[in-house]
Design an enzyme around this catalytic site. Sequence first.
Site, PDB file in Angstrom:
ATOM      1  N   GLU A  47      18.190  49.183  69.117  1.00 47.64           N
ATOM      2  CA  GLU A  47      19.638  49.217  68.892  1.00 47.64           C
ATOM      3  C   GLU A  47      20.064  48.147  67.903  1.00 47.64           C
ATOM      4  O   GLU A  47      20.052  46.955  68.204  1.00 47.64           O
ATOM      5  CB  GLU A  47      20.391  49.049  70.218  1.00 47.64           C
ATOM      6  CG  GLU A  47      20.168  50.173  71.197  1.00 47.64           C
ATOM      7  CD  GLU A  47      20.658  51.514  70.688  1.00 47.64           C
ATOM      8  OE1 GLU A  47      21.727  51.560  70.029  1.00 47.64           O
ATOM      9  OE2 GLU A  47      19.975  52.523  70.930  1.00 47.64           O
ATOM     10  N   GLU A  66      26.822  46.505  76.049  1.00 46.20           N
ATOM     11  CA  GLU A  66      26.026  47.224  75.039  1.00 46.20           C
ATOM     12  C   GLU A  66      24.810  47.888  75.684  1.00 46.20           C
ATOM     13  O   GLU A  66      24.449  49.016  75.325  1.00 46.20           O
ATOM     14  CB  GLU A  66      25.593  46.288  73.920  1.00 46.20           C
ATOM     15  CG  GLU A  66      24.824  46.971  72.805  1.00 46.20           C
ATOM     16  CD  GLU A  66      25.610  48.018  72.049  1.00 46.20           C
ATOM     17  OE1 GLU A  66      25.029  49.099  71.782  1.00 46.20           O
ATOM     18  OE2 GLU A  66      26.783  47.789  71.703  1.00 46.20           O
ATOM     19  N   GLU A  72      24.386  56.644  76.308  1.00 50.62           N
ATOM     20  CA  GLU A  72      23.973  57.453  75.159  1.00 50.62           C
ATOM     21  C   GLU A  72      22.647  58.159  75.428  1.00 50.62           C
ATOM     22  O   GLU A  72      22.495  59.345  75.121  1.00 50.62           O
ATOM     23  CB  GLU A  72      23.850  56.585  73.913  1.00 50.62           C
ATOM     24  CG  GLU A  72      25.174  56.121  73.364  1.00 50.62           C
ATOM     25  CD  GLU A  72      25.035  55.195  72.162  1.00 50.62           C
ATOM     26  OE1 GLU A  72      23.898  54.757  71.853  1.00 50.62           O
ATOM     27  OE2 GLU A  72      26.057  54.922  71.523  1.00 50.62           O
ATOM     28  N   ASP A  91      31.832  58.316  73.342  1.00 48.25           N
ATOM     29  CA  ASP A  91      32.956  57.588  72.746  1.00 48.25           C
ATOM     30  C   ASP A  91      33.548  56.570  73.710  1.00 48.25           C
ATOM     31  O   ASP A  91      33.889  55.447  73.324  1.00 48.25           O
ATOM     32  CB  ASP A  91      34.051  58.561  72.281  1.00 48.25           C
ATOM     33  CG  ASP A  91      33.658  59.371  71.063  1.00 48.25           C
ATOM     34  OD1 ASP A  91      32.612  59.075  70.442  1.00 48.25           O
ATOM     35  OD2 ASP A  91      34.405  60.316  70.721  1.00 48.25           O
TER      36      ASP A  91
END
Length: 129
Positions: A32, A73, A80, A100
């Site tokens: 990431e 995060e 995700e 989102d």
Amino acid sequence: MDLKDKQVGKNKSFIASLKHAFRGIVTVFKEERNMRSHLLSAVLSLVLCWLFHVSTVEWFMILFCCFLVIIIEVLNTVVENIVDLVTGCSYHPIAKKAKDMAAAAVLIAASFSLLIGCIVFLPKLIELF
């Protein structure tokens, strides 16, 4: 056979749990880009704390913000990955909403952290000039 015996993949020891957790940390930092940006921001913030000799309360606030953004995060990445797994990476409007909203949580945490950073560091920066 009780319920404990039916649990698949359950860690046998605390050490095994720690290994999995550290593997998760390594994975999120490797995969990431945003996590690496958050880590860089956290390191910069902690260096500024050290340079400006901030108070204990200010240290706590900055540390809290750094960890908050990193935790959110990680959770965003989890959302995700789960959404991609469930949808097979194909577009679905509800999947988009979930992703989102998870990204919004990161944005809110990062904005909060930026605000705290400004409260702590701006007066000290102004004193320099």
